[in-house]
Write a protein that holds these residues in place. Structure first.
Motif, PDB file in Angstrom:
ATOM      1  N   LEU A 137       8.806   7.355  -5.700  1.00  0.00           N
ATOM      2  CA  LEU A 137       8.617   8.334  -6.801  1.00  0.00           C
ATOM      3  C   LEU A 137       9.214   7.672  -8.298  1.00  0.00           C
ATOM      4  O   LEU A 137      10.447   7.412  -8.474  1.00  0.00           O
ATOM      5  N   PHE A 138       8.554   7.266  -9.051  1.00  0.00           N
ATOM      6  CA  PHE A 138       8.979   6.707 -10.353  1.00  0.00           C
ATOM      7  C   PHE A 138       8.924   7.746 -11.334  1.00  0.00           C
ATOM      8  O   PHE A 138       8.226   8.503 -11.496  1.00  0.00           O
ATOM      9  N   PHE A 139      10.222   8.074 -11.659  1.00  0.00           N
ATOM     10  CA  PHE A 139      10.635   9.302 -12.290  1.00  0.00           C
ATOM     11  C   PHE A 139      11.207   8.901 -13.914  1.00  0.00           C
ATOM     12  O   PHE A 139      11.963   8.049 -13.974  1.00  0.00           O
ATOM     13  N   GLY A 140      10.494   9.455 -14.996  1.00  0.00           N
ATOM     14  CA  GLY A 140      10.824   9.179 -16.298  1.00  0.00           C
ATOM     15  C   GLY A 140      10.841  10.421 -17.180  1.00  0.00           C
ATOM     16  O   GLY A 140      10.650  11.472 -16.774  1.00  0.00           O
ATOM     17  N   ALA A 159       0.817  -1.147  -0.009  1.00  0.00           N
ATOM     18  CA  ALA A 159       0.154  -0.108   0.018  1.00  0.00           C
ATOM     19  C   ALA A 159       0.696   1.181  -0.111  1.00  0.00           C
ATOM     20  O   ALA A 159       0.138   2.493   0.276  1.00  0.00           O
ATOM     21  N   ALA A 160       2.085   1.102  -0.418  1.00  0.00           N
ATOM     22  CA  ALA A 160       3.101   2.325  -0.326  1.00  0.00           C
ATOM     23  C   ALA A 160       2.413   3.414  -1.457  1.00  0.00           C
ATOM     24  O   ALA A 160       1.748   3.245  -2.513  1.00  0.00           O
ATOM     25  N   VAL A 161       2.645   4.659  -0.923  1.00  0.00           N
ATOM     26  CA  VAL A 161       2.051   5.578  -1.907  1.00  0.00           C
ATOM     27  C   VAL A 161       3.130   5.899  -2.818  1.00  0.00           C
ATOM     28  O   VAL A 161       4.202   6.313  -2.529  1.00  0.00           O
ATOM     29  N   SER A 162       2.642   5.599  -4.169  1.00  0.00           N
ATOM     30  CA  SER A 162       3.598   5.748  -5.208  1.00  0.00           C
ATOM     31  C   SER A 162       3.320   6.836  -6.386  1.00  0.00           C
ATOM     32  O   SER A 162       2.277   6.848  -7.017  1.00  0.00           O
ATOM     33  N   SER A 163       4.277   7.470  -6.633  1.00  0.00           N
ATOM     34  CA  SER A 163       3.879   8.706  -7.581  1.00  0.00           C
ATOM     35  C   SER A 163       4.738   8.440  -9.031  1.00  0.00           C
ATOM     36  O   SER A 163       5.686   7.799  -8.974  1.00  0.00           O
ATOM     37  N   VAL A 164       4.070   8.887 -10.032  1.00  0.00           N
ATOM     38  CA  VAL A 164       4.551   8.629 -11.130  1.00  0.00           C
ATOM     39  C   VAL A 164       4.696  10.029 -12.068  1.00  0.00           C
ATOM     40  O   VAL A 164       3.648  10.549 -12.145  1.00  0.00           O
ATOM     41  N   ILE A 165       5.773  10.334 -12.516  1.00  0.00           N
ATOM     42  CA  ILE A 165       5.769  11.512 -13.082  1.00  0.00           C
ATOM     43  C   ILE A 165       6.695  11.514 -14.190  1.00  0.00           C
ATOM     44  O   ILE A 165       7.884  10.624 -14.513  1.00  0.00           O
ATOM     45  N   ARG A 166       6.506  12.571 -15.347  1.00  0.00           N
ATOM     46  CA  ARG A 166       7.503  12.572 -16.299  1.00  0.00           C
ATOM     47  C   ARG A 166       8.191  13.849 -16.225  1.00  0.00           C
ATOM     48  O   ARG A 166       7.399  15.232 -16.260  1.00  0.00           O
TER      49      ARG A 166
END
Length: 326
Positions: free
Chosen positions: A261-264, A199-206
């Protein structure tokens, strides 16, 4: 590369168009498609209903497939079919970088905005696939003059349903079912191994033009995979997306923070790494808790930021599993 002037069938290269019609039959409407197929000696065909409710006569075993969207290219490659023509990836000159190795022989005949009809016709395809993630949908009549054309999915369609529809057009439905079953099994396995990251808060941004944009909201291949893993999203990344991406001002960097934070960036992982180095120079970025905890994951941007598909979802699952499960 792509002309914006109005085109008609007469503007297509005559020899290329004639060859395409001889090979595939004229049009994708069943009212004449089946007759033309039979007349040209291509009797091994099937009838399917596309996403627009239109009956289309398609080859039972297509050999020269053109895919005019990221999801249809992804699906074809996942099913072991290398298209002869494809669309360029979002913000890229070639196909999406995460598909480049598998689609090495595919000629780029379209952008996300529109197809190059003359270039496409010279390939003499026997099947054209697209969906509503691409501007090529505006050219259905002209595409149908080149080869049977199938619209596999509406905009914002569930990616698994879109994948299955593309597989059906390629007569590979049972193969798609097996791939999806395996994917679901791997998601369930990874979910059970998340441990303290459950249940980790996972952010996805470009990251683009010096600022972040939110991507992967809703039920696409990113949002649905994270949801299936039991992960949550920051408040501003919940619900459906307004568009493909939603810009975030640098004054509101805290809204993209999370446990992870998934960063692309648009392009491959090297492009994402360069963008990450740029982001770390921005005031307040280093104050994000994900950055302080070493929980920023630099990702293959083209897979996470694309319109999606089976292989893109596989990439998302692999990246999340590697980061959160270890």
């Amino acid at each position: 590369m792509f002309s914006h002037r109005p085109r008609t069938a007469a503007t297509l290269t005559a020899a290329a168009l004639a060859g395409a019609l001889v090979l595939t039959g004229c049009g994708s409407d069943d009212k004449n498609g089946g007759k033309e197929q039979a007349k040209n000696g291509s009797s091994d065909t099937r009838k399917i209903t596309d996403a627009n409710g239109k009956s289309v006569t398609v080859p039972a075993d297509p050999k020269k497939v053109v895919t005019l969207s990221e999801p249809t290219l992804d699906a074809a490659l996942a099913l072991g079919i290398e298209p002869i023509g494809a669309t360029a990836g979002r913000g890229q000159k070639g196909v999406s970088t995460y598909l480049a190795d598998k689609a090495a022989k595919a000629e780029v005949v379209a952008s996300i905005a529109e197809p190059d009809l003359e270039k496409l016709a010279t390939l003499q395809p026997d099947l054209i696939l697209l969906d509503e993630t691409t501007g090529s949908k505006r050219f259905l009549d002209k595409l149908g003059e080149i080869a049977p054309t199938v619209v596999t999915a509406k905009l914002n369609e569930d990616w698994k349903k879109a994948f299955s529809a593309t597989a059906d057009a390629l007569n590979k439905k049972s193969d798609a079912d097996k791939l999806l079953s395996g994917f679901d099994a791997d998601v369930a396995k990874a979910k059970g191994e998340l441990g303290e990251n459950a249940a980790a808060v996972s952010s996805v941004i470009r990251w683009q033009d010096g600022a972040p944009s939110v991507v992967g909201k809703g039920k696409g291949h990113v949002g649905s995979t994270l949801s299936a893993l039991g992960l949550t999203r920051p408040k501003d990344q919940q619900g459906e997306s307004i568009g493909h991406s939603e810009p975030v001002s640098l004054e509101k960097l805290d809204t993209i923070d999370g446990d992870w934070l998934f960063f692309g960036a648009l392009g491959d992982k090297t492009a994402s790494e360069k963008a990450y180095a740029e982001a770390r120079k921005v005031p307040n970025f280093t104050e994000l808790k994900a950055e302080k905890a070493g929980h920023v994951v630099v990702i293959e941007g083209s897979a996470w930021n694309s319109a999606g598909g089976f292989l893109a979802a596989r990439t998302v699952l692999a990246d999340v599993t590697e980061a959160l499960v270890g």
